[in-house]
Structure formats: structure tokens, C-alpha cells
Design an enzyme around this catalytic site. Structure first.
Site, PDB file in Angstrom:
ATOM      1  N   HIS A  73      31.398 -32.010 -17.930  1.00  0.00           N
ATOM      2  CA  HIS A  73      30.603 -31.498 -19.048  1.00  0.00           C
ATOM      3  C   HIS A  73      31.534 -30.891 -20.085  1.00  0.00           C
ATOM      4  O   HIS A  73      32.615 -30.400 -19.760  1.00  0.00           O
ATOM      5  CB  HIS A  73      29.580 -30.457 -18.574  1.00  0.00           C
ATOM      6  N   HIS A  98      31.591 -28.064 -23.188  1.00  0.00           N
ATOM      7  CA  HIS A  98      30.926 -26.911 -23.805  1.00  0.00           C
ATOM      8  C   HIS A  98      31.035 -27.029 -25.335  1.00  0.00           C
ATOM      9  O   HIS A  98      32.126 -27.302 -25.856  1.00  0.00           O
ATOM     10  CB  HIS A  98      31.623 -25.607 -23.408  1.00  0.00           C
TER      11      HIS A  98
END
Ligand code: AMP
Length: 144
Positions: free
Chosen positions: A105, A107
Site C-alpha cells: 500500500h 500512503h
């Protein structure tokens, strides 16, 4: 040291399968984005490829190539949604580097001049605030 294998019981895999709720702001065939529940600043969101990998180190380069344009789109939307001065883009690989959820992932955190980031994985935000912020990002995406 060799990293452990990908574990599909991680919280983002469960969000991707719809087993756990999230404040989704974006989805396409390869990627989902949703609000971080412990934001380091208002509008902190996570861009998550659907393909399984622990992080950047074991990811398919083709997935990475498709991911960055989506990160750019979300960064532009988040900047507009929160009238930010800038955007911090962060990504951690393995626990030693600060990774706590082991599904790749990115941010995306809107930033304002002189306002420091809140601690990583700090306090849980209220669901109504996350919902309101998600609505702002969706509206900004629609206006891009
Ligand atoms: P990292 O250290 O890069 O693995 O960061 C994981 C991020 O996921 C942290 O910023 C957490 O606040 C966030 N997080 C953990 N659980 C959830 C969840 N259920 N929904 C949204 N974000 C989450």
C-alpha cells in the site's frame, strides 16, 4: 533474512474481499483506495493494488507500473479536497522499515505549511470524520 510468504488474512486483503468495512474513495480493476483509520493528517488515504504482495520487494513490476498513475490521481484529488499546500507519499517495506500491514500500500497524506505529521499508526479517527473526508476526496476526484 527471507521475508515470510504473503498471508491473505491481512487486514487489507480482508478489506479488498469486502469482509471488513472501509471508507472507499476509488476503485478500478487493479486498485482500491480508502481512508486510513489512524490518519497522520486529515485526508490521509491508502492506495492498495488488488494483486497480492507483501510490499514493494515482492510485487510484480507490472502492478507497480499501473499503481503510480493511480497514486498521482489520488494525490491530486487529496490536495484539492483539503486545499493542501503539498502531499506526502510514503511506503514501508517490512517491519524493520515501519510496515505494519503486509499487503502493498502507498500512503497519500495532504500537507499544510508548518503542520507536522501525526505519529504513524497513532489514534483512531472517528468514523463520521473519515466518512466526511472520504466524501471530500470523492468529490475532488469527480472534479479532476
Ligand atoms: P504501514 O505501516 O505502512 O503498514 O501502515 C499501515 C496503515 O494502515 C497505518 O497507517 C494504519 O493506520 C492503517 N490501517 C490499519 N488498519 C486499517 C483499517 N482497517 N482501515 C484503514 N487503515 C488501516
Amino acid at each position: 533474512m527471507t521475508a515470510p510468504a504473503y498471508d491473505d488474512g491481512n487486514i487489507f486483503a480482508r478489506i479488498l474481499r469486502g469482509e471488513i468495512p472501509s471508507h472507499r474513495v476509488y476503485e478500478d480493476e487493479a486498485t482500491v483506495a480508502f481512508m486510513d483509520v489512524m490518519p497522520q493528517g486529515p485526508g490521509h488515504l491508502l492506495v492498495v493494488p488488488k494483486a497480492a504482495s507483501r510490499n514493494l520487494l515482492d510485487a510484480d513490476p507490472a502492478v507497480l507500473a499501473g499503481l503510480l498513475p493511480v497514486v498521482q490521481k489520488l494525490a491530486r484529488a487529496a490536495k484539492a479536497a483539503f486545499a493542501a499546500d503539498g502531499v506526502t507519499v510514503l511506503q514501508f517495506n517490512e517491519g524493520a522499515a515501519g510496515q505494519t500491514v503486509f499487503h502493498l500500500h502507498i500512503h497519500v497524506i495532504p500537507r499544510h505549511e508548518g503542520v507536522p505529521l501525526v505519529a504513524h499508526s497513532g489514534a483512531m479517527e472517528k468514523p463520521e470524520v473519515l466518512a466526511e473526508n472520504a466524501a471530500k476526496v470523492r468529490a475532488a476526484l469527480a472534479a479532476l
